[in-house]
Design an enzyme around this catalytic site. Sequence first.
Site, PDB file in Angstrom:
ATOM      1  N   LYS A 130     -72.229 -71.312 -44.015  1.00 37.95           N
ATOM      2  CA  LYS A 130     -71.461 -70.727 -42.929  1.00 37.95           C
ATOM      3  C   LYS A 130     -69.967 -71.014 -43.108  1.00 37.95           C
ATOM      4  O   LYS A 130     -69.564 -72.158 -43.353  1.00 37.95           O
ATOM      5  CB  LYS A 130     -71.940 -71.289 -41.590  1.00 37.95           C
ATOM      6  CG  LYS A 130     -71.169 -70.747 -40.397  1.00 37.95           C
ATOM      7  CD  LYS A 130     -71.632 -71.397 -39.099  1.00 37.95           C
ATOM      8  CE  LYS A 130     -70.782 -70.924 -37.922  1.00 37.95           C
ATOM      9  NZ  LYS A 130     -71.197 -71.574 -36.666  1.00 37.95           N
TER      10      LYS A 130
ATOM     11  N   LYS B 278     -68.664 -33.641 -51.913  1.00 42.75           N
ATOM     12  CA  LYS B 278     -69.955 -34.262 -52.234  1.00 42.75           C
ATOM     13  C   LYS B 278     -71.043 -33.248 -52.554  1.00 42.75           C
ATOM     14  O   LYS B 278     -72.216 -33.599 -52.659  1.00 42.75           O
ATOM     15  CB  LYS B 278     -70.369 -35.190 -51.081  1.00 42.75           C
ATOM     16  CG  LYS B 278     -69.327 -36.293 -50.865  1.00 42.75           C
ATOM     17  CD  LYS B 278     -69.768 -37.359 -49.909  1.00 42.75           C
ATOM     18  CE  LYS B 278     -68.680 -38.420 -49.775  1.00 42.75           C
ATOM     19  NZ  LYS B 278     -69.080 -39.542 -48.898  1.00 42.75           N
TER      20      LYS B 278
ATOM     21  N   LYS C  49     -65.526 -33.173 -46.904  1.00 48.02           N
ATOM     22  CA  LYS C  49     -66.691 -33.951 -47.326  1.00 48.02           C
ATOM     23  C   LYS C  49     -67.762 -33.046 -47.914  1.00 48.02           C
ATOM     24  O   LYS C  49     -68.388 -33.378 -48.931  1.00 48.02           O
ATOM     25  CB  LYS C  49     -67.244 -34.723 -46.123  1.00 48.02           C
ATOM     26  CG  LYS C  49     -68.422 -35.627 -46.416  1.00 48.02           C
ATOM     27  CD  LYS C  49     -68.807 -36.415 -45.168  1.00 48.02           C
ATOM     28  CE  LYS C  49     -69.972 -37.360 -45.434  1.00 48.02           C
ATOM     29  NZ  LYS C  49     -70.328 -38.150 -44.214  1.00 48.02           N
TER      30      LYS C  49
ATOM     31  N   ASP D 143     -69.083 -48.394 -45.714  1.00 48.04           N
ATOM     32  CA  ASP D 143     -68.227 -48.004 -46.837  1.00 48.04           C
ATOM     33  C   ASP D 143     -67.749 -49.213 -47.626  1.00 48.04           C
ATOM     34  O   ASP D 143     -67.410 -49.089 -48.806  1.00 48.04           O
ATOM     35  CB  ASP D 143     -67.016 -47.220 -46.325  1.00 48.04           C
ATOM     36  CG  ASP D 143     -67.415 -45.895 -45.696  1.00 48.04           C
ATOM     37  OD1 ASP D 143     -68.290 -45.218 -46.261  1.00 48.04           O
ATOM     38  OD2 ASP D 143     -66.858 -45.545 -44.640  1.00 48.04           O
TER      39      ASP D 143
ATOM     40  N   ASN E 286     -72.126 -51.522 -38.058  1.00 43.23           N
ATOM     41  CA  ASN E 286     -71.500 -50.521 -37.190  1.00 43.23           C
ATOM     42  C   ASN E 286     -72.402 -50.273 -35.989  1.00 43.23           C
ATOM     43  O   ASN E 286     -73.446 -50.907 -35.834  1.00 43.23           O
ATOM     44  CB  ASN E 286     -71.217 -49.228 -37.973  1.00 43.23           C
ATOM     45  CG  ASN E 286     -72.475 -48.669 -38.608  1.00 43.23           C
ATOM     46  OD1 ASN E 286     -73.424 -48.291 -37.927  1.00 43.23           O
ATOM     47  ND2 ASN E 286     -72.491 -48.617 -39.941  1.00 43.23           N
TER      48      ASN E 286
ATOM     49  N   PHE F  84     -74.288 -36.072 -42.691  1.00 40.53           N
ATOM     50  CA  PHE F  84     -73.785 -36.208 -41.326  1.00 40.53           C
ATOM     51  C   PHE F  84     -72.349 -36.697 -41.381  1.00 40.53           C
ATOM     52  O   PHE F  84     -71.954 -37.395 -42.322  1.00 40.53           O
ATOM     53  CB  PHE F  84     -74.647 -37.191 -40.523  1.00 40.53           C
ATOM     54  CG  PHE F  84     -75.734 -36.530 -39.730  1.00 40.53           C
ATOM     55  CD1 PHE F  84     -75.691 -36.495 -38.350  1.00 40.53           C
ATOM     56  CD2 PHE F  84     -76.801 -35.930 -40.372  1.00 40.53           C
ATOM     57  CE1 PHE F  84     -76.692 -35.876 -37.614  1.00 40.53           C
ATOM     58  CE2 PHE F  84     -77.806 -35.308 -39.654  1.00 40.53           C
ATOM     59  CZ  PHE F  84     -77.744 -35.276 -38.259  1.00 40.53           C
TER      60      PHE F  84
END
Length: 409
Positions: free
Chosen positions: A289, A344, A340, A279, A210, A326
């Site tokens: 490859k 959690k 969240k 995730d 990301n 975060f």
Amino acid sequence: MLLKGKTVLLCVTGGIACYKSASLASALVKQGACVQVLMTKNATEFIGPHTFESLTGNRVSVDTFDRNYVSQVEHISLADQADLVLVAPATANVLAKLAHGLADDMLTTTVLACDCPKIAAPAMNTRMYENPVTQDNLDLLRRYGWEIVEPASGRLACGAVGKGKMPEPEDLLECVLHALSHEKDMTGLRVLVTAGPTREALDPVRYLTNRSTGKMGYAIARAAAARGAAVTLVSGPVNLKKPPYMEVVEVESAQEMFEAVTSRAGEQEILIKAAAVADYRPTSVAEDKIKKSGGDADLSLPLSRTRDILAWLGEHRKPGQFLCGFSMETRDMVENSKKKLEKKHLDLIAANNLKQEGAGFGVDTNLLTLIAADGVKELPLLSKEEAAHALLDEILRRRGAAPAFSLDG
């Protein structure tokens, strides 16, 4: 400006590396410090006092018996002002004088009168640095409470290759920030911070990742260390310099980060999960490859869930631990973050919206909203360093007192 209101006594001695001290003086001023420069006469042969006077706005002191200085006793006056002494570069000669209490010029006389924290950055020929006499002097200075910044290795001005280069100005600035930028209100606390992205291998060439750069997590780790905490930074792959004054654990995949965090979590009082952990990961990793298929066939890539580090921490938290997550959203930021938080078992979430200017990946600012079970608090646009301290302020308030903001922010 993290050094606003602080006075740094920058002592410049006679080595070729003193040209770097000009950049250091400028960097200190930009952080709000009042910089008073002392130079040995030998240092003035390499760089002129007017350079430092232009950069700092303060008169440079060289001569103990300068009768043009309007003050009581100059070296005592400067010593009284100093919040920190930084000798950079520190030659073997001046280190020897400082280690044995010799005071035969303005610089050594002033430093001997200082009772503030002191840092020295040795810079010299490799053989001079490695000489047992120099090493004994450095050990003696450490015993007297000095922080010695290890010189870098490389090609020296004399042509030799080895250890002895003065550290770069940004590295010395970080030493000053660590010493002066904040009161040590987190001394005795153990803090674990995660930062950066993870990489999930697809084949030996490709991976899924990301846009996280790790800047926010690194800022939090530095801020906690500057406040006296014992910091462990678990970092995904980033293009950031490894910060000093902490343990840095480098990982790549989500599973590696899971193992690094969970194996250390039980020792921590505060855990701050700022990393952008994948995730999903490819269900299998190809040994070779992956080649393009013939024709226009599309590639189908099966994915599997990675282990949820934050959920594990919430389920296995020990009494008294503070857990901060975060949340990066593109819509319904507060609503999604509240879900969240509850799911959690977190104490606090620092949320931001990727679409808001100044809060995206890779920038030097952030626009955080702090969300707890009892309320929401929006912070203004801040540098990531300022945002890190604001977050730590909130965590400390919530650990030690009643919630600091109301249901309506």
